[in-house]
Design an enzyme around this catalytic site. Sequence first.
Site, short mmCIF file in Angstrom:
data_model
loop_
_atom_site.label_atom_id
_atom_site.label_comp_id
_atom_site.label_asym_id
_atom_site.label_seq_id
_atom_site.Cartn_x
_atom_site.Cartn_y
_atom_site.Cartn_z
N PHE A 127 0.87 -1.19 0.00
CA PHE A 127 0.00 0.00 0.00
C PHE A 127 0.90 1.23 0.00
O PHE A 127 1.56 1.51 1.00
CB PHE A 127 -0.84 -0.07 1.28
CG PHE A 127 -1.88 0.98 1.50
CD1 PHE A 127 -3.11 0.92 0.86
CD2 PHE A 127 -1.66 2.02 2.40
CE1 PHE A 127 -4.10 1.86 1.11
CE2 PHE A 127 -2.64 2.97 2.66
CZ PHE A 127 -3.87 2.88 2.00
N LEU A 170 1.19 4.80 0.22
CA LEU A 170 0.59 6.10 0.55
C LEU A 170 1.66 7.09 1.04
O LEU A 170 1.76 8.22 0.55
CB LEU A 170 -0.49 5.92 1.63
CG LEU A 170 -1.24 7.18 2.06
CD1 LEU A 170 -2.11 7.71 0.93
CD2 LEU A 170 -2.14 6.89 3.29
N GLY A 190 3.32 11.92 5.72
CA GLY A 190 3.07 10.72 6.51
C GLY A 190 1.70 10.81 7.15
O GLY A 190 0.72 10.27 6.64
N ASP A 242 -9.38 2.73 7.60
CA ASP A 242 -10.38 2.43 8.66
C ASP A 242 -10.38 0.93 8.95
O ASP A 242 -10.39 0.51 10.11
CB ASP A 242 -11.79 2.83 8.20
CG ASP A 242 -12.05 4.33 8.34
OD1 ASP A 242 -11.29 5.01 9.07
OD2 ASP A 242 -13.01 4.82 7.71
N GLY A 246 -7.98 -1.28 7.86
CA GLY A 246 -6.61 -1.72 8.16
C GLY A 246 -6.29 -1.58 9.64
O GLY A 246 -5.58 -2.41 10.21
N GLU A 269 -0.15 2.86 10.04
CA GLU A 269 -1.60 2.97 9.75
C GLU A 269 -2.25 4.07 10.60
O GLU A 269 -3.42 3.97 11.00
CB GLU A 269 -2.29 1.61 9.88
CG GLU A 269 -1.67 0.63 8.88
CD GLU A 269 -2.54 -0.52 8.51
OE1 GLU A 269 -3.77 -0.38 8.53
OE2 GLU A 269 -1.96 -1.58 8.16
N1 CAA Z 1 -13.84 7.58 5.27
C1 CAA Z 1 -14.34 8.22 4.19
N2 CAA Z 1 -14.00 9.50 3.90
C2 CAA Z 1 -13.14 10.13 4.71
C3 CAA Z 1 -12.60 9.52 5.86
C4 CAA Z 1 -12.99 8.18 6.13
N3 CAA Z 1 -12.51 7.52 7.18
N4 CAA Z 1 -11.77 10.39 6.48
C5 CAA Z 1 -11.80 11.52 5.75
N5 CAA Z 1 -12.63 11.36 4.69
C6 CAA Z 1 -13.01 12.34 3.68
C7 CAA Z 1 -13.73 13.52 4.31
O1 CAA Z 1 -15.10 13.27 4.41
C8 CAA Z 1 -13.42 14.63 3.33
O2 CAA Z 1 -14.23 14.47 2.19
P1 CAA Z 1 -14.91 15.74 1.45
O3 CAA Z 1 -13.80 16.62 1.01
O4 CAA Z 1 -15.67 15.10 0.32
O5 CAA Z 1 -15.78 16.39 2.47
C9 CAA Z 1 -12.01 14.30 2.89
O6 CAA Z 1 -11.80 12.90 3.14
C10 CAA Z 1 -10.95 15.08 3.63
O7 CAA Z 1 -11.17 14.90 5.00
P2 CAA Z 1 -10.31 15.65 6.10
O8 CAA Z 1 -10.35 17.13 5.80
O9 CAA Z 1 -10.73 15.19 7.45
O10 CAA Z 1 -8.84 15.11 5.75
P3 CAA Z 1 -7.44 15.52 6.33
O11 CAA Z 1 -6.52 15.79 5.22
O12 CAA Z 1 -7.59 16.52 7.42
O13 CAA Z 1 -6.95 14.10 6.97
C11 CAA Z 1 -6.73 12.37 8.59
C12 CAA Z 1 -7.66 13.36 7.89
C13 CAA Z 1 -7.64 11.42 9.36
C14 CAA Z 1 -5.76 13.02 9.53
C15 CAA Z 1 -5.95 11.56 7.53
O14 CAA Z 1 -5.02 12.38 6.86
C16 CAA Z 1 -5.18 10.36 8.07
O15 CAA Z 1 -5.78 9.31 8.31
N6 CAA Z 1 -3.85 10.48 8.27
C17 CAA Z 1 -3.02 9.34 8.66
C18 CAA Z 1 -2.49 8.62 7.45
C19 CAA Z 1 -2.13 7.21 7.75
O16 CAA Z 1 -2.81 6.51 8.50
N7 CAA Z 1 -1.07 6.71 7.11
C20 CAA Z 1 -0.71 5.35 7.23
C21 CAA Z 1 0.15 4.93 6.08
S1 CAA Z 1 -0.10 3.29 5.54
C22 CAA Z 1 0.76 2.29 6.58
O17 CAA Z 1 1.18 2.69 7.63
C23 CAA Z 1 0.85 0.88 6.15
C24 CAA Z 1 1.87 0.07 6.85
O18 CAA Z 1 3.06 0.37 6.91
C25 CAA Z 1 1.45 -1.19 7.46
#
Ligand code: CAA
Length: 381
Positions: free
Chosen positions: A123, A125, A131, A241, A243, A364
């Site tokens: 994945f 991202l 990050g 969500d 994951g 995540e």
């Molecule tokens: N489900 C559906 N839609 C969502 C959502 C969700 N859970 N969360 C946000 N959205 C949508 C919002 O509704 C919004 O949509 P609209 O523009 O249509 O209204 C849009 O996304 C933007 O929302 P936000 O303004 O809330 O977004 P943001 O930029 O402020 O970010 C955040 C929100 C929750 C902080 C997000 O950036 C986040 O989750 N950050 C962490 C990233 C992360 O988890 N990275 C992990 C990398 S992968 C990994 O780690 C794998 C590995 O090694 C094992």
Amino acid sequence: MNFDCTEDQLAVQRMAREFADEQVAPRAKELDEKAEFPADLVAKLGELGLMGVAIPPEYGGSGMDYVTYVLAMEEISRACAGTGVIMSVNNSLVCDPLLKYGTDRQKREILTPLASGRQLGCFGLTEPGAGSDPAAMRTTVRQVGDELVLNGEKIFITNAPNADWAIIFATEDKEKKHKGISAVLLPLKNHPGVTVGPKEIKMGIRASHSSSISMEDARVPVANRLGERGQGFKVAMTTLDAGRIGIAAQALGIAAAAFRESVAYAKERQTFGKPIAEHQAIAFLLADMATELDAARLLTLRAAWLKDHGRPFSRESATAKVYAAEMCMKLTTKAIQVHGGYGYLKEYPVERHFRDAKITEIYEGTSEIQRLVIANHLLKA
Ligand code: CAA
């Protein structure tokens, strides 16, 4: 309210437990020491149906549900947390979004070998400057005729050195911020324009390999866009969500292993003329460990159950992840304390569990990001 698992769920749990005890646990110390990717164990996870637990059989999976996935993830991670995350990424960060957003062709040609464990996915991202805030990503994707052209760099990508496919998130239109992001299915092996970096040297979960993925005019057919153009941020968020439930289950496994070691050691080790378990200071420590582990397990199963029943689970998965990860860090710290000086030695497994625990508070979405997700849900209500 029914806390009973079905016979099928219990059967998969038993199978995962036997496999973990007989084939994974005996290898975990060496896999950690050598930072070795357990290709044969991953192949066997595939044969057991654990690389696509909640994917329908017609697409190579087991046709079970997320509760079953949590039960199996805990068992595998209890034996080896590195092997656990290899399984988790493939199940929830790759197969799950392919099932949800994939076209029929993508499901047949890409999901099926991944869910059956014949291929492995990752994945893409995270970037050097994006990050916790993936909307700030710089990787671009341009449509040229019937092709998509990718340029940029992803880092810390779990499974990348061993993966056949990556889901790459890239911006098609920077002006549109998160609404300009698309998800693209990129083959990683011998694909022109794609360079998978060397594996990172990590503190824990060393059996799983992570690296960068660089793309210089890497081309794929337009048919490899996953979901609609500009829908990539939603694909990423909804995937995470789910994951996060897998990582909560990984934390349960690491903590359960450290707990088991602690109880066994406390019954055996004597001080002041009796086993340390009979000193209230240690007995209470064990009681707290058991209580917090139980609470984390219930939160994780609730999030999985909600997903299985088509109910909203974003807040609940963040709650499970932050609680289970922090419980895991606290519990493994206490496990070292129970073991005293021996816990600080590589010879004792709690040393590995302590190192493995830390990542669950980071990937995540860090614990801070989980709190942000929970707070956003509370405040918008
Ligand atoms: N489900 C559906 N839609 C969502 C959502 C969700 N859970 N969360 C946000 N959205 C949508 C919002 O509704 C919004 O949509 P609209 O523009 O249509 O209204 C849009 O996304 C933007 O929302 P936000 O303004 O809330 O977004 P943001 O930029 O402020 O970010 C955040 C929100 C929750 C902080 C997000 O950036 C986040 O989750 N950050 C962490 C990233 C992360 O988890 N990275 C992990 C990398 S992968 C990994 O780690 C794998 C590995 O090694 C094992």
